[in-house]
Design a protein around this motif. Sequence first.
Motif, PDB file in Angstrom:
ATOM      1  N   PRO A  56      36.025 -31.019 -27.005  1.00 43.89           N
ATOM      2  CA  PRO A  56      35.267 -31.417 -27.597  1.00 43.89           C
ATOM      3  C   PRO A  56      35.762 -32.308 -28.662  1.00 43.89           C
ATOM      4  CG  PRO A  56      35.169 -29.118 -28.358  1.00 43.89           C
ATOM      5  CD  PRO A  56      36.171 -29.075 -26.836  1.00 43.89           C
ATOM      6  N   ALA A  57      37.209 -31.885 -28.941  1.00 49.04           N
ATOM      7  CA  ALA A  57      38.194 -32.911 -29.665  1.00 49.04           C
ATOM      8  C   ALA A  57      38.918 -34.110 -29.248  1.00 49.04           C
ATOM      9  CB  ALA A  57      39.671 -32.302 -30.414  1.00 49.04           C
ATOM     10  N   SER A  58      39.032 -33.888 -28.017  1.00 50.77           N
ATOM     11  CA  SER A  58      39.661 -35.328 -27.015  1.00 50.77           C
ATOM     12  C   SER A  58      38.603 -36.339 -26.383  1.00 50.77           C
ATOM     13  CB  SER A  58      41.454 -34.724 -26.575  1.00 50.77           C
ATOM     14  OG  SER A  58      40.890 -34.193 -25.927  1.00 50.77           O
ATOM     15  N   ARG A  59      38.040 -36.018 -25.973  1.00 53.01           N
ATOM     16  CA  ARG A  59      36.603 -35.738 -24.654  1.00 53.01           C
ATOM     17  C   ARG A  59      37.925 -35.634 -23.820  1.00 53.01           C
ATOM     18  NH1 ARG A  59      31.690 -35.327 -25.221  1.00 53.01           N
ATOM     19  NH2 ARG A  59      31.809 -36.588 -23.628  1.00 53.01           N
ATOM     20  N   ARG A  60      37.986 -35.411 -23.075  1.00 52.81           N
ATOM     21  CA  ARG A  60      39.201 -34.839 -21.495  1.00 52.81           C
ATOM     22  C   ARG A  60      38.546 -33.824 -21.009  1.00 52.81           C
ATOM     23  NH1 ARG A  60      43.170 -38.597 -20.982  1.00 52.81           N
ATOM     24  NH2 ARG A  60      43.835 -39.829 -22.566  1.00 52.81           N
ATOM     25  N   VAL A  61      38.619 -34.240 -19.624  1.00 59.06           N
ATOM     26  CA  VAL A  61      38.012 -32.819 -18.754  1.00 59.06           C
ATOM     27  C   VAL A  61      39.308 -32.381 -18.912  1.00 59.06           C
ATOM     28  CG1 VAL A  61      37.135 -32.761 -16.815  1.00 59.06           C
ATOM     29  CG2 VAL A  61      36.554 -34.876 -18.034  1.00 59.06           C
ATOM     30  N   VAL A  62      39.214 -30.670 -18.501  1.00 60.16           N
ATOM     31  CA  VAL A  62      39.912 -29.896 -18.480  1.00 60.16           C
ATOM     32  C   VAL A  62      39.310 -28.769 -17.406  1.00 60.16           C
ATOM     33  CG1 VAL A  62      41.265 -28.473 -19.804  1.00 60.16           C
ATOM     34  CG2 VAL A  62      40.765 -29.865 -20.758  1.00 60.16           C
ATOM     35  N   ALA A  63      40.765 -28.908 -16.503  1.00 63.09           N
ATOM     36  CA  ALA A  63      39.875 -27.792 -15.438  1.00 63.09           C
ATOM     37  C   ALA A  63      41.285 -26.450 -15.759  1.00 63.09           C
ATOM     38  CB  ALA A  63      40.410 -28.753 -13.937  1.00 63.09           C
ATOM     39  N   THR A  64      40.725 -25.549 -15.483  1.00 63.13           N
ATOM     40  CA  THR A  64      41.577 -24.383 -15.467  1.00 63.13           C
ATOM     41  C   THR A  64      41.480 -24.260 -14.012  1.00 63.13           C
ATOM     42  OG1 THR A  64      39.759 -23.353 -17.393  1.00 63.13           O
ATOM     43  CG2 THR A  64      42.009 -21.748 -16.663  1.00 63.13           C
ATOM     44  N   VAL A  65      43.079 -24.021 -13.572  1.00 64.01           N
ATOM     45  CA  VAL A  65      43.453 -23.778 -13.240  1.00 64.01           C
ATOM     46  C   VAL A  65      44.590 -22.441 -12.358  1.00 64.01           C
ATOM     47  CG1 VAL A  65      45.462 -24.774 -10.208  1.00 64.01           C
ATOM     48  CG2 VAL A  65      44.291 -25.984 -11.461  1.00 64.01           C
ATOM     49  N   GLN A  66      43.473 -21.767 -11.470  1.00 62.41           N
ATOM     50  CA  GLN A  66      44.335 -20.326 -10.829  1.00 62.41           C
ATOM     51  C   GLN A  66      44.856 -20.180  -9.460  1.00 62.41           C
ATOM     52  OE1 GLN A  66      41.655 -16.948 -10.952  1.00 62.41           O
ATOM     53  NE2 GLN A  66      42.391 -16.222  -8.815  1.00 62.41           N
ATOM     54  N   ALA A  67      46.090 -19.737  -8.875  1.00 62.98           N
ATOM     55  CA  ALA A  67      47.205 -19.660  -8.058  1.00 62.98           C
ATOM     56  C   ALA A  67      47.370 -17.868  -7.451  1.00 62.98           C
ATOM     57  CB  ALA A  67      48.486 -20.342  -7.955  1.00 62.98           C
ATOM     58  N   ALA A  68      46.970 -17.682  -6.241  1.00 66.25           N
ATOM     59  CA  ALA A  68      47.494 -16.434  -5.916  1.00 66.25           C
ATOM     60  C   ALA A  68      49.441 -15.828  -5.486  1.00 66.25           C
ATOM     61  CB  ALA A  68      46.529 -15.657  -5.003  1.00 66.25           C
ATOM     62  N   GLY A  69      49.469 -14.876  -6.007  1.00 63.21           N
ATOM     63  CA  GLY A  69      51.093 -14.940  -5.719  1.00 63.21           C
ATOM     64  C   GLY A  69      51.018 -14.888  -3.836  1.00 63.21           C
ATOM     65  N   ARG A  70      51.900 -15.414  -3.455  1.00 67.02           N
ATOM     66  CA  ARG A  70      51.751 -15.236  -1.489  1.00 67.02           C
ATOM     67  C   ARG A  70      53.171 -14.189  -1.784  1.00 67.02           C
ATOM     68  NH1 ARG A  70      52.524 -20.136   1.872  1.00 67.02           N
ATOM     69  NH2 ARG A  70      49.759 -21.039   1.143  1.00 67.02           N
ATOM     70  N   PRO A  71      52.609 -12.857  -0.648  1.00 68.45           N
ATOM     71  CA  PRO A  71      53.488 -12.362   0.039  1.00 68.45           C
ATOM     72  C   PRO A  71      55.221 -12.474   0.577  1.00 68.45           C
ATOM     73  CG  PRO A  71      51.935 -11.937   1.606  1.00 68.45           C
ATOM     74  CD  PRO A  71      51.567 -13.135   0.501  1.00 68.45           C
ATOM     75  N   GLN A  72      55.441 -13.587   0.878  1.00 65.15           N
ATOM     76  CA  GLN A  72      56.986 -14.067   0.909  1.00 65.15           C
ATOM     77  C   GLN A  72      58.129 -13.772  -0.326  1.00 65.15           C
ATOM     78  OE1 GLN A  72      54.162 -15.617   1.330  1.00 65.15           O
ATOM     79  NE2 GLN A  72      53.493 -16.816   3.630  1.00 65.15           N
ATOM     80  N   GLY A  73      56.417 -13.774  -1.020  1.00 65.31           N
ATOM     81  CA  GLY A  73      57.590 -14.174  -2.859  1.00 65.31           C
ATOM     82  C   GLY A  73      57.688 -14.828  -3.529  1.00 65.31           C
ATOM     83  N   LEU A  74      58.502 -14.575  -4.777  1.00 61.63           N
ATOM     84  CA  LEU A  74      58.211 -15.235  -6.272  1.00 61.63           C
ATOM     85  C   LEU A  74      57.662 -17.394  -5.499  1.00 61.63           C
ATOM     86  CD1 LEU A  74      58.361 -14.836  -8.783  1.00 61.63           C
ATOM     87  CD2 LEU A  74      60.779 -15.959  -8.962  1.00 61.63           C
ATOM     88  N   GLY A  75      57.746 -18.034  -5.992  1.00 60.83           N
ATOM     89  CA  GLY A  75      57.358 -19.355  -5.949  1.00 60.83           C
ATOM     90  C   GLY A  75      56.424 -20.714  -6.651  1.00 60.83           C
ATOM     91  N   ALA A  76      56.445 -21.739  -6.608  1.00 61.99           N
ATOM     92  CA  ALA A  76      55.916 -22.277  -7.677  1.00 61.99           C
ATOM     93  C   ALA A  76      54.628 -23.251  -6.726  1.00 61.99           C
ATOM     94  CB  ALA A  76      57.482 -23.451  -8.431  1.00 61.99           C
ATOM     95  N   TYR A  77      53.575 -23.286  -7.507  1.00 63.74           N
ATOM     96  CA  TYR A  77      52.291 -24.345  -6.785  1.00 63.74           C
ATOM     97  C   TYR A  77      52.689 -25.640  -7.738  1.00 63.74           C
ATOM     98  CZ  TYR A  77      50.516 -20.193  -4.043  1.00 63.74           C
ATOM     99  OH  TYR A  77      50.393 -19.190  -3.390  1.00 63.74           O
ATOM    100  N   VAL A  78      52.563 -26.729  -6.988  1.00 65.45           N
ATOM    101  CA  VAL A  78      52.025 -28.349  -7.752  1.00 65.45           C
ATOM    102  C   VAL A  78      50.392 -28.270  -7.058  1.00 65.45           C
ATOM    103  CG1 VAL A  78      52.538 -30.525  -7.166  1.00 65.45           C
ATOM    104  CG2 VAL A  78      54.501 -28.678  -7.593  1.00 65.45           C
ATOM    105  N   VAL A  79      49.496 -28.567  -7.914  1.00 66.56           N
ATOM    106  CA  VAL A  79      48.180 -28.479  -7.105  1.00 66.56           C
ATOM    107  C   VAL A  79      47.742 -29.747  -7.972  1.00 66.56           C
ATOM    108  CG1 VAL A  79      45.829 -27.935  -7.766  1.00 66.56           C
ATOM    109  CG2 VAL A  79      47.728 -26.082  -7.309  1.00 66.56           C
ATOM    110  N   THR A  80      46.964 -30.776  -7.366  1.00 68.51           N
ATOM    111  CA  THR A  80      46.065 -31.833  -7.356  1.00 68.51           C
ATOM    112  C   THR A  80      44.781 -31.947  -7.696  1.00 68.51           C
ATOM    113  OG1 THR A  80      48.351 -33.273  -6.129  1.00 68.51           O
ATOM    114  CG2 THR A  80      45.767 -34.668  -6.389  1.00 68.51           C
ATOM    115  N   VAL A  81      44.486 -31.781  -9.307  1.00 67.47           N
ATOM    116  CA  VAL A  81      42.761 -31.870  -9.062  1.00 67.47           C
ATOM    117  C   VAL A  81      42.002 -33.485  -9.627  1.00 67.47           C
ATOM    118  CG1 VAL A  81      41.883 -30.288 -11.186  1.00 67.47           C
ATOM    119  CG2 VAL A  81      44.125 -29.111 -10.886  1.00 67.47           C
ATOM    120  N   GLU A  82      40.853 -32.595  -8.906  1.00 63.58           N
ATOM    121  CA  GLU A  82      40.187 -34.336  -8.989  1.00 63.58           C
ATOM    122  C   GLU A  82      39.104 -33.942  -9.810  1.00 63.58           C
ATOM    123  OE1 GLU A  82      40.015 -36.721  -5.052  1.00 63.58           O
ATOM    124  OE2 GLU A  82      38.551 -35.474  -5.242  1.00 63.58           O
TER     125      GLU A  82
END
Length: 140
Positions: A56-82
Motif C-alpha cells: 500500500p505504501a509504495s504501490r509495488r507488487v510484492v511476491a512471496t516465494v517459497q523454496a524447499a530444500g533438496r536432500p543432496q545438501g545445503l544450497g542456494a536458489y536464484v528465482v526469477t519471478v514474473e
Amino acid sequence: MSGLKWQGWLVGLVVLAGLLVFAPLGLYVWASGEPGAAPPRAAVEDVRVTGCRIDPASRRVVATVQAAGRPQGLGAYVVTVEFRERADAVPGDRAAQALVRLPGVAPAAVEHAEAVGPVWPPSTPPWCGVAAAEFRPTPG
C-alpha cells in the motif's frame, strides 16, 4: 570336413562382430550411472509463489516465494519471478521480472523470501509466478 571348418570360423566372426557392436553400448549404459536412477529434478519444481500483493505504501507488487530444500545438501536458489496482469501469458508481451535469492536452504527446510516488482496500476489485480529457478549446492 572343410564345410564344418568354415562354419566354425563364421560363428566366431559373428560372435566377435557382436562383441564389437554391443560391448561399447553396454559400457556406456554401465558408466552412465546407477540403473533406475532418476535424473535430478528441475529447480523450478522446488519453488513456488505463495503470495502476491500490492504494497500500500509504495504501490509495488510484492511476491512471496517459497523454496524447499533438496536432500543432496545445503544450497542456494536464484528465482526469477514474473509479474503480469493475467495468469495467461500474452504472446509478444514482456512481463516485468525480478530476481530473488534464497541462500542457505537446508535439506528438508522451507525458506521464504520476497521479490519486489514494479509499481502497479490501481484497481488491476496482479499475477505473480515463477518464470525460472536455479539451484546451486553450497560447497563444503
